[in-house]
Design a protein around this motif. Structure first.
Motif, mmCIF file in Angstrom:
data_model
loop_
_atom_site.group_PDB
_atom_site.id
_atom_site.type_symbol
_atom_site.label_atom_id
_atom_site.label_comp_id
_atom_site.label_asym_id
_atom_site.label_seq_id
_atom_site.Cartn_x
_atom_site.Cartn_y
_atom_site.Cartn_z
ATOM 1 N N UNK A 151 10.235 2.192 6.081
ATOM 2 C CA UNK A 151 9.482 2.761 5.006
ATOM 3 C C UNK A 151 10.310 4.179 4.416
ATOM 4 N N UNK A 152 11.365 3.849 5.433
ATOM 5 C CA UNK A 152 12.641 4.676 4.679
ATOM 6 C C UNK A 152 12.807 4.419 3.196
ATOM 7 N N UNK A 153 13.123 3.253 3.059
ATOM 8 C CA UNK A 153 13.591 2.877 1.634
ATOM 9 C C UNK A 153 13.192 2.690 0.774
ATOM 10 N N UNK A 154 11.756 2.582 0.311
ATOM 11 C CA UNK A 154 10.785 3.214 0.024
ATOM 12 C C UNK A 154 10.338 4.941 -0.892
ATOM 13 N N UNK A 155 10.819 5.279 -0.182
ATOM 14 C CA UNK A 155 11.529 6.653 -0.157
ATOM 15 C C UNK A 155 12.082 6.973 -1.343
ATOM 16 N N UNK A 156 12.952 6.641 -1.230
ATOM 17 C CA UNK A 156 14.488 6.374 -1.645
ATOM 18 C C UNK A 156 13.964 5.828 -2.312
ATOM 19 N N UNK A 157 13.704 5.050 -2.867
ATOM 20 C CA UNK A 157 13.569 4.052 -4.401
ATOM 21 C C UNK A 157 12.599 4.801 -5.159
ATOM 22 N N UNK A 173 1.248 -1.355 -0.210
ATOM 23 C CA UNK A 173 0.120 0.160 -0.196
ATOM 24 C C UNK A 173 0.498 0.940 0.247
ATOM 25 N N UNK A 174 2.033 1.314 0.459
ATOM 26 C CA UNK A 174 2.780 2.265 1.101
ATOM 27 C C UNK A 174 3.832 2.875 -0.528
ATOM 28 N N UNK A 175 3.983 1.342 -0.488
ATOM 29 C CA UNK A 175 4.697 1.913 -2.005
ATOM 30 C C UNK A 175 3.938 2.352 -3.534
ATOM 31 N N UNK A 176 2.773 2.161 -2.967
ATOM 32 C CA UNK A 176 1.840 2.202 -4.287
ATOM 33 C C UNK A 176 2.327 3.854 -4.264
ATOM 34 N N UNK A 183 9.621 13.832 0.066
ATOM 35 C CA UNK A 183 7.970 13.848 -0.022
ATOM 36 C C UNK A 183 7.656 13.180 2.213
ATOM 37 N N UNK A 184 6.571 13.981 2.796
ATOM 38 C CA UNK A 184 6.135 13.960 4.195
ATOM 39 C C UNK A 184 5.800 12.586 4.547
ATOM 40 N N UNK A 185 6.222 11.871 5.410
ATOM 41 C CA UNK A 185 5.353 10.834 5.374
ATOM 42 C C UNK A 185 4.603 10.341 7.195
ATOM 43 N N UNK A 186 4.920 11.599 7.776
ATOM 44 C CA UNK A 186 4.119 11.998 8.984
ATOM 45 C C UNK A 186 5.031 11.595 10.084
#
Ligand SMILES: CC1=[NH+][C@H]2[C@@H](O1)O[C@H](CO)[C@@H](O)[C@@H]2O
Length: 499
Positions: free
Chosen positions: A328-334, A289-292, A306-309
């Protein structure tokens, strides 16, 4: 009307030399010349002309300069003093021309906000007004002290139409702020269309605090907001708060809940009761979900963040929270972005590409000090200095008071780069002023809470730290006639001797 003194500008410029024997008068023949080698300069020229045409009725032709013009207003990207840097400018006004020099479009744009303040108040009129359109003679050299000067609008607790968001962006631009953080998802609403999960917006965005109709931005509307901000050299940072503050998502996507049951939509103002499911069985679904969501949001967001609260995850066990943030950190970097998060994310020791946003009310925080030792940079949103949903005083009809009362002087009399214990000023990216909207429902409410405290904070982020309250308060007083002319609602603080 006499020209406004160069010394009335907010944020206060770095250096000003008045030449009182000189002044420039706008006429119907005034041409706006722009650097011939820059589309940016041409766009800023059009923006400037757009600001000047309504009240003057003059045409303000915009055309490429050939050499250094000796008439009109020139926006040049050559010859600026090296100290202007990436965001500063010089303005030189004499009897025959106004010369603006910068190194970037952002610098030219900042100069235009200053020029606006050097013209008589009447320039803010939306219809033609008879006035002598004088700009006082002199020289201004100016550049910002911090790189990040931001405002946040919470569109989750109450939804605001694109037109209101654009007006809020105009207010940021007027005082040289350069980041707009839009709080797009919370317990009470999900406000951005996500194709992978259409119900997030259509159902999760269908209400708000108090039970009103809510709403959401389509991808096209979000892109319109991003482009509007970009034309004003403002970078948009979208926030999807998680793992707490997620009731709207949990209500829209049942499999995000441990019992796969969607809770009801929430229209109250409590915090800390929601969490994505943290159990092993749901890990793949939650992570996908987060990745999408991050993938789709990153594709719409040209800015680097991107801000993920990450705030108030009171219903998430601490060990689960830390493990969650580490996933979550690596998803934003991805997706090629850097992560901004409320400072609780420091519990998961993010790497130094992350930007923790500090929202505490005291300067001393152990996680902040430890992160500072690792070379982290910080964004300062001390709630008792920058939270524009705080009441001015106990009689303020709107807002809250949990972080304390914030009168104009409280918002002004502090130094964002010297606030956090154990953090050097070079590690402070800047400040951001959040406006949470539990009690805010319309544009006039937004304006009442941000004027005059936003100009105060803007000066603390832009101007030399040596500027004083006593000087600021006299300059601020000269701005209320402008706000009135521009039909901006504001709080007439008793701390200011308004005209
Ligand atoms: C980061 C943060 N989380 C809370 C806190 O700030 O206070 C706000 C109200 O002032 C509230 O709306 C928000 O959900």
């Amino acid at each position: 009307a006499a020209a406004i003194g160069l010394d009335k500008v907010i944020p206060s410029p770095v250096s000003v030399q008045s030449k009182s024997e000189q002044e420039y008068t706008l006429t119907r023949n005034t041409v706006v010349y722009t650097d011939p080698n820059s589309q940016d300069a041409a766009r800023v020229g059009e923006y400037l002309a757009g600001l000047l045409r309504p009240a003057t009725g003059y045409p303000f032709t915009v055309r490429p300069a050939s050499g250094v013009p000796n008439s009109g207003i020139a926006l040049l990207l050559s010859g600026a003093n090296g100290s202007v840097g990436a965001s500063g400018y010089e303005i030189d006004v004499n009897g025959s021309r106004v010369l603006v020099r910068a190194k970037t479009g952002a610098g030219l744009f900042a100069a235009v906000q200053t020029l606006r303040q050097l013209l008589p108040v009447a320039i803010e009129n939306s219809t033609v007004e008879n006035a002598s359109w004088k700009i006082a003679g002199g020289h201004i050299l100016d550049y910002p002290r911090t790189d990040y000067r931001g405002g946040m609008l919470d569109v989750a607790r109450h939804f605001f139409p694109v037109s209101t968001v654009k007006r809020y962006i105009d207010h940021l631009a007027r005082y040289k702020l350069n980041y707009f953080h839009i709080h797009l998802a919370d317990d009470q609403g999900w406000r951005i269309q996500i194709d992978s999960y259409p119900r997030l917006a259509t159902y999760g965005g269908s209400t708000q605090v108090g039970g009103g109709p809510g709403g959401y931005y389509t991808k096209a509307e979000y892109t319109d907001i991003v482009n509007y901000a970009a034309a004003r050299y403002i970078t948009v940072i979208p926030e999807i708060d998680m793992p707490g503050h997620t009731n709207a998502a949990l209500a829209s996507v049942p499999e995000l809940n441990c019992n796969n049951q969607a809770p009801p939509l929430y229209t109250g103002t409590d915090v800390g009761f929601s969490s994505f499911c943290m159990d092993e069985a749901h890990r793949a679904v939650v992570t996908k979900f987060i990745d999408d969501v991050v993938r789709e949001l990153a594709a719409l967001t040209p800015g680097p963040y991107i801000h993920l609260g990450g705030d108030e995850a009171h219903s998430t066990p601490e060990a689960d929270y830390i493990a969650f943030e580490k996933r979550v950190f690596p998803i934003v970097a991805k997706y090629g972005k850097r992560m901004v998060g409320w400072h609780e994310i420091l519990k998961a020791t993010p790497d130094t590409t992350a930007l923790p946003q500090y929202w505490g009310t005291t300067p001393d925080d152990a996680n902040v000090k430890a992160a500072a030792q690792r070379g982290m940079k910080f964004l300062v949103s001390a709630a008792n200095k920058t939270y524009l949903d705080m009441k001015y005083d106990q009689n303020t009809p709107l807002g809250q008071d949990w972080a304390g009362l914030i009168e104009v002087r409280d918002a002004y009399d502090w130094n964002p780069t010297a606030y956090l214990t154990g953090v050097s000023s070079s590690q402070i990216a800047g400040f951001e002023a959040p406006l949470w909207t539990e009690t805010i429902t319309k544009l006039a409410d937004i304006e009442y809470m941000i004027f005059p405290r936003l100009p105060a904070l803007a000066e603390r982020g832009w101007s030399p730290a040596s500027r004083t309250w006593s000087d600021f308060r006299t300059r601020l007083a000269t701005h209320s006639p402008r706000w009135k002319k521009a039909k901006i609602t504001y709080y007439p603080s008793p701390q200011i001797a308004w005209p």
